[in-house]
Write an enzyme that holds these catalytic residues in place. Structure first.
Site, PDB file in Angstrom:
ATOM      1  N   GLN A 105      10.005  23.288  24.179  1.00 22.19           N
ATOM      2  CA  GLN A 105       8.813  23.928  24.728  1.00 22.19           C
ATOM      3  C   GLN A 105       8.755  23.595  26.214  1.00 22.19           C
ATOM      4  O   GLN A 105       8.404  22.484  26.600  1.00 22.19           O
ATOM      5  CB  GLN A 105       7.582  23.436  23.967  1.00 22.19           C
ATOM      6  CG  GLN A 105       7.676  23.682  22.463  1.00 22.19           C
ATOM      7  CD  GLN A 105       7.619  25.155  22.081  1.00 22.19           C
ATOM      8  OE1 GLN A 105       6.613  25.819  22.329  1.00 22.19           O
ATOM      9  NE2 GLN A 105       8.698  25.687  21.510  1.00 22.19           N
ATOM     10  N   GLY A 108      -2.580  26.630  19.515  1.00 16.97           N
ATOM     11  CA  GLY A 108      -1.123  26.735  19.505  1.00 16.97           C
ATOM     12  C   GLY A 108      -0.544  27.081  20.869  1.00 16.97           C
ATOM     13  O   GLY A 108      -1.282  27.324  21.832  1.00 16.97           O
ATOM     14  N   HIS A 109       0.775  27.116  20.934  1.00 16.55           N
ATOM     15  CA  HIS A 109       1.422  27.361  22.230  1.00 16.55           C
ATOM     16  C   HIS A 109       1.181  28.788  22.727  1.00 16.55           C
ATOM     17  O   HIS A 109       1.136  29.728  21.964  1.00 16.55           O
ATOM     18  CB  HIS A 109       2.922  27.044  22.199  1.00 16.55           C
ATOM     19  CG  HIS A 109       3.716  27.729  21.150  1.00 16.55           C
ATOM     20  ND1 HIS A 109       5.051  27.497  21.010  1.00 16.55           N
ATOM     21  CD2 HIS A 109       3.384  28.605  20.174  1.00 16.55           C
ATOM     22  CE1 HIS A 109       5.504  28.215  20.006  1.00 16.55           C
ATOM     23  NE2 HIS A 109       4.530  28.885  19.487  1.00 16.55           N
ATOM     24  N   ASN A 110       1.010  28.876  24.034  1.00 15.62           N
ATOM     25  CA  ASN A 110       0.855  30.150  24.737  1.00 15.62           C
ATOM     26  C   ASN A 110      -0.430  30.888  24.377  1.00 15.62           C
ATOM     27  O   ASN A 110      -0.579  32.063  24.710  1.00 15.62           O
ATOM     28  CB  ASN A 110       2.071  31.062  24.500  1.00 15.62           C
ATOM     29  CG  ASN A 110       3.330  30.424  25.054  1.00 15.62           C
ATOM     30  OD1 ASN A 110       4.185  29.926  24.313  1.00 15.62           O
ATOM     31  ND2 ASN A 110       3.413  30.390  26.363  1.00 15.62           N
TER      32      ASN A 110
END
Lengths: 327, 327, 327
Positions: A182, A223-225
């Site tokens: 990531q 969560g990511h993004n």
């Protein structure tokens, strides 16, 4: 700790009807407040309590002030709840003892992190390389801010928060999960508050973004993004999966889930424990919760629910049968 | 930080169509990548973006490479997404600065714990007596590994994870809860990744077991004596109650709940926010979520749902009535 | 570590049928126990396992003891599960090595906090100004106890717990959230156990209260001003929103949600993952979960559910049509 009513209106404004010398020693709810306490009435529904409250003073709206013949002191303010919020801040300001250093010696701060000279870093926090903590931001105890993550000004980050853990990214290959490193970070705006043990993951390539004024309760998962728009608030245990884009001025109820890659327009309100499975383009209140019932009733209804589609077909058949009778 | 396309294919394989001297300075999504960026196309659905992307190079499958006339450089790989995952790892390897000691001095490691000489223990971790941390495993900050718990090789454990807290075991006796001491531990295999603030409880008598290659996201709860089969992945906020046995190669969606003592076969996939209330013996995708709707519609449907069983009876009556008419 | 059967009944009572010299080296489930292990049979349903178990000794009820002709040694106790719980405590007492100081040197304890001389404070805990930790209470690692919060006697607080973070209180004013400072604290009774990474927020004006004997599992969220009655237990990932009042002797299943300001009577049991949206005045078991199904069936039933109210209307129309035929 005590403030006179006079001191309070001098600090916060509002019109005082009553004795400016009267001392307030605590803030309390209308139904339990005593003569040394200040309370507020924001919901006209509870107006009848004004007649019976023992409170030393009550914050009320102009309309309520005009209508009441209560003998308690009053502070008249256009928005009593907002006035009360500011009053709690004034109270905190007077009661908080700040004998501790801004940066607690037990915190682990990387030499290549940037911590503003006015930021407060509590005990046992970790601020990693390249992280940036803005002016007047406060990390309480045990907060982790990962590499290259940025937090703006006047933020409050409660104990146990983890900002910048890896997003959950893997490529399935021959039955095993290959890690996708990531490489993004987390960017958090100004005036954001983040509740205890909440997690905000770093982005896969781009950053995860939390805009100004966002409020997240405890144990929330971002969560990511994900992109959370300005002034959106999420209650405890809410979860937002990767790459979802939540608009500004939204609310997400406790335990609600937003699936990945979806979009929520500005002003969307998700009820507690509801699951968002498709993008929502129109502002409004949305819900999806199985209604709770005594267990026996639930069991019967849930069992029938598993045949609902067939029930619909049976209704169709009945309709056809009746229709053909008519002919 | 920059790698040439030539260096990349030299490290990772794949066939380069383009200039090996071209320098890549970042990895980026197809729609925002510029000339200094490398991107990937794994879903043929987005193939049209190849014509318009500004990316300096795109990883594509052989089929896509044959079909496109894009003028961007290409790296042709059998599985572009897997290639991309490996590329993120290469990137991380080149960008990570590792000036810190393997074991951070602020970590609290019991003298009778075993930490492999290649393991990395981040700031403010706690490793208790008898715990075992395998080779090349990385505990990030603030991780707790309880007494006698074992973590295998090449694991990544994110900030705030608690491994080996007591399982939730009590015997009700005369209205009070008598504690059942949790005498088992936690055993975690190799190549396991565990997300921030996730909890894995120790077993009551036997151990809680997480097999090789399992990936758990943030804020996941694993109860005592749970067994999670190899390469199973669970998304954020999922919860597995005590003694459940999850097969290999399963996925559990975010916020999903598996009740205690149930068994899930290999290859079972549970949708986000679904609740598993019975064992599932067949592989496949399973769901159980109340569909979200505008609040007014939800209210009407939810109210009717509480009478669903009676609706079924009314349909039955209608069917009987029609049937008797025919006679 | 070994205890003879004689030592065990001497410590815990119960009638031993068998050799008091027989050595027990572990506690184990009935189906995997060997000759060196002691097991228990609390559910008569498993009585047939008595004939085949390899256990060195089994704890059974008088009724089971009378009915069996098993050749294994028996300890006869009125409540085998309760006896087993006490046995795990005896076991733990003999196996726990306590070479560590009561207060770990890495803990950060404010000089104006009160920690009882018999309390145990694990590594990297934070105990803030004015907090009170009662006799024989044990904070495991990384626990935060905020300003002025009080924990009673004989409590166990697992790793990562946050007690006394700010409640989630804001006043919406011109589209932005004005913070309401949380001026209350948290009061926790005696014999309370709190699971890893669980959060209990401080009250807004009054305190959040957890009464004696409450057991909270991991990752539970307790909002501000919640009141949890004595001996209530909540499983992992449960969430209780602000100002809810949960009675005594309740159970709240894993992942269940109780909305704010609601009241649950004593003896209310909420099934896992159910959402309480209205106060519950009668004891009993309550549920509300969408039944899980294979994905295709779920999709069809969920789609129909969104038209359920209209289905009800169609049934009404059918009933009317049939009724009018009769006339």
């Amino acid at each position: 700790m005590a403030l006179s009513l006079g001191q309070i209106v001098e600090s916060l404004g509002g019109r005082l009807i009553g004795d400016p010398q009267h001392l307030i020693q605590k803030l309390a709810p209308l139904d339990t407040a005593q003569a040394d306490a200040l309370s507020f009435l924001s919901n006209p529904k509870y107006q009848s309590q004004l007649a019976t409250t023992q409170a030393g003073c009550v914050i009320v709206s102009p309309a309520v002030a005009d209508a009441t013949d209560a003998r308690t002191a009053l502070i008249v303010a256009a928005n009593p709840y907002h006035y009360f919020a500011r009053l709690t801040q004034l109270w905190r300001q007077h009661t908080r003892v700040s004998d501790e250093p801004l940066v607690h010696p037990s915190a682990v701060i990387h030499p290549q992190a940037h911590v503003d000279a006015t930021a407060r870093i509590g005990p046992l926090c970790v601020v990693e390389r390249g992280a940036h903590i803005g002016a007047n931001t406060w990390l309480k105890s045990g907060v982790t801010v990962g590499e290259d993550c940025r937090i703006g000004e006047r933020c409050i980050v409660h104990a146990g928060v983890v900002i910048g853990a890896d997003g959950f990214g893997f490529a399935l290959f021959e039955g095993r999960w290959e890690k996708i490193e990531q490489l993004g970070a987390v960017r958090i705006g100004n005036d954001v508050e983040i509740g205890a043990n909440t997690c905000i993951d770093r982005g896969a390539l781009d950053d995860t973004v939390i805009e100004d004024g966002v409020k997240l309760d405890n144990l929330v998962q971002i969560g990511h993004n994900v992109h959370v728009g300005a002034n959106t608030a999420m209650a405890g245990c809410a979860g937002v999966a990767g790459s979802a884009r939540i608009g500004a001025n939204c609310t997400v109820g406790g335990g609600a889930v937003v699936l990945g890659h979806l979009q929520l327009a500005d002003g969307v309100h998700i009820s507690a424990a509801s699951v968002v499975m498709r993008s929502i383009r129109q502002p409004g209140q949305y819900s999806g919760v199985f209604p709770i019932d005594d267990n026996a009733s639930w069991e019967k209804n849930a069992a029938t629910l598993r045949q609902l589609h067939r029930l619909r077909d049976r209704i169709k058949s009945l309709e056809s049968a009746l229709e053909s009778q008519k002919k």
